[in-house]
Design an enzyme around this catalytic site. Structure first.
Site, PDB file in Angstrom:
ATOM      1  N   HIS A 261      -9.789   1.179   4.502  1.00 42.90           N
ATOM      2  CA  HIS A 261      -8.524   1.368   5.243  1.00 42.90           C
ATOM      3  C   HIS A 261      -8.786   2.341   6.400  1.00 42.90           C
ATOM      4  CE1 HIS A 261      -4.454   2.595   6.246  1.00 42.90           C
ATOM      5  NE2 HIS A 261      -4.054   1.476   5.667  1.00 42.90           N
TER       6      HIS A 261
ATOM      7  N   GLU B 188      -7.265   4.792   7.464  1.00 39.55           N
ATOM      8  CA  GLU B 188      -7.065   6.214   7.129  1.00 39.55           C
ATOM      9  C   GLU B 188      -8.288   6.764   6.385  1.00 39.55           C
ATOM     10  OE1 GLU B 188      -3.245   5.687   5.250  1.00 39.55           O
ATOM     11  OE2 GLU B 188      -2.375   5.232   7.209  1.00 39.55           O
TER      12      GLU B 188
ATOM     13  N   GLY C 283       2.107   1.937  10.995  1.00 44.30           N
ATOM     14  CA  GLY C 283       3.127   2.981  10.941  1.00 44.30           C
ATOM     15  C   GLY C 283       3.791   3.280  12.273  1.00 44.30           C
TER      16      GLY C 283
ATOM     17  N   SER D 151       2.965  -2.395  10.511  1.00 50.44           N
ATOM     18  CA  SER D 151       4.408  -2.415  10.806  1.00 50.44           C
ATOM     19  C   SER D 151       5.104  -3.731  10.443  1.00 50.44           C
ATOM     20  CB  SER D 151       4.668  -2.064  12.278  1.00 50.44           C
ATOM     21  OG  SER D 151       4.267  -0.726  12.530  1.00 50.44           O
TER      22      SER D 151
ATOM     23  N   LYS E  46       0.073   4.317  -0.496  1.00 53.92           N
ATOM     24  CA  LYS E  46      -0.580   5.554  -0.016  1.00 53.92           C
ATOM     25  C   LYS E  46      -0.240   6.711  -0.971  1.00 53.92           C
ATOM     26  CE  LYS E  46      -0.289   3.564   4.551  1.00 53.92           C
ATOM     27  NZ  LYS E  46      -0.341   3.708   5.989  1.00 53.92           N
TER      28      LYS E  46
ATOM     29  N   GLU F 145      -5.840  -5.111  10.428  1.00 53.43           N
ATOM     30  CA  GLU F 145      -4.839  -4.082  10.687  1.00 53.43           C
ATOM     31  C   GLU F 145      -5.172  -3.344  11.992  1.00 53.43           C
ATOM     32  OE1 GLU F 145      -2.726  -2.723   6.940  1.00 53.43           O
ATOM     33  OE2 GLU F 145      -4.585  -1.591   6.956  1.00 53.43           O
TER      34      GLU F 145
ATOM     35  N   ASN G 106       0.869  -1.176   0.000  1.00 51.15           N
ATOM     36  CA  ASN G 106       0.000   0.000   0.000  1.00 51.15           C
ATOM     37  C   ASN G 106       0.910   1.231   0.000  1.00 51.15           C
ATOM     38  OD1 ASN G 106      -1.814   2.043   0.437  1.00 51.15           O
ATOM     39  ND2 ASN G 106      -2.358   1.432   2.526  1.00 51.15           N
TER      40      ASN G 106
END
Ligand code: PEP
Length: 247
Positions: free
Chosen positions: A90, A92, A166, A204, A7, A160, A5
């Site tokens: 996702h 985000e 991250g 991660s 992004k 996730e 991904n």
């Protein structure tokens, strides 16, 4: 399956270098298990670079319909461009763009109707994790978005934990394994045809910890953000997957 991904990262020059490095480090046999989701603007560049391979090129999001929806891409448009998959929901997107389970369900429906894969991302916050509410959260994310749909192998789940994305922090792979088993059960009972999906882990993942995840029975691959931007590291992750899943 191992999915990158990217992004909102990449440019034509960096992507080209990434392709050359990655392609030189990975055996062609495993490429059919690799997905890359670049930005929409780089989708065709990646399609062209990987055209002689089985690598799947996908998108990071899709809208529920086309037409007067400025800035959007519909599932119909994506399928015409031979898109292999779309990430859906996702964290985000849920957070910055206020996407809820109902909207996410509509996106999945639209993707599956257009015959490409939907990778449904689900996961709990750190607070929910600490309060022991992980399973409750995952169950509601699943049932509120895919209940009663007829599902097949085109639906993939990515677990996730939001606090792992991250952050450099990862849950214990044994715990992830048992959560994946739980997710498979929930999807089976929620869907009209009792389908058991593949479940990827995301959060991660890097080339140091990938093996601990890939040697678990219910972990079918990974969704990789930050570490996928480095072609050497991503190739190491893919090669680890190949070795442990015996591809
Ligand atoms: C992601 O955002 O989907 C992700 C897995 O990111 P990272 O690998 O950087 O944690």
């Amino acid at each position: 399956m191992i999915v990158a991904n990217w992004k909102a990262n990449g440019d034509t020059q960096k992507n080209y270098q990434w392709f050359k490095t990655f392609h030189s480090l990975v055996d062609t046999k495993v490429l059919s298990c690799v997905g890359i989701s670049p930005s929409h603007i780089h989708f065709h560049q990646l399609k062209t670079l990987f055209q002689k391979t089985d690598v799947m090129i996908g998108v990071q999001d899709i809208d529920i319909e086309g037409g007067a929806r400025t800035g959007s891409i519909s599932a119909s448009m994506a399928s015409h461009e031979d898109c292999s998959f779309s990430l859906v929901g996702h964290s985000e997107r849920r957070d910055f763009f206020n996407e809820d389970n109902e909207l996410i369900g509509k996106k999945i429906h639209s993707v599956l109707q257009h015959n490409f894969k939907a990778i449904l991302c689900i996961g709990e916050t750190l607070e929910e994790h600490k309060l022991g509410k992980t399973k409750e959260k995952l169950k509601s994310q699943i049932t509120d978005s895919i209940s009663k749909l007829n599902i097949d192998e085109k639906l993939i789940i990515a677990y996730e934990p939001i606090w792992a994305i991250g952050s450099g922090k990862t849950p214990d792979p044994k715990e992830v394994n048992s959560i994946h088993e739980f997710i498979k059960d929930v999807v089976q009972s929620a869907t009209a045809n009792n389908f058991e999906p593949k479940v990827l882990y995301g959060g991660s993942v890097n080339d140091h910890n990938a093996a601990e995840f890939f040697n678990k029975e219910y972990i079918d691959g990974a969704l990789v953000g930050g570490a996928s931007l480095d072609a050497d590291i991503f190739a190491n992750i893919v090669n680890t997957y190949r070795r442990l899943k015996k591809i």
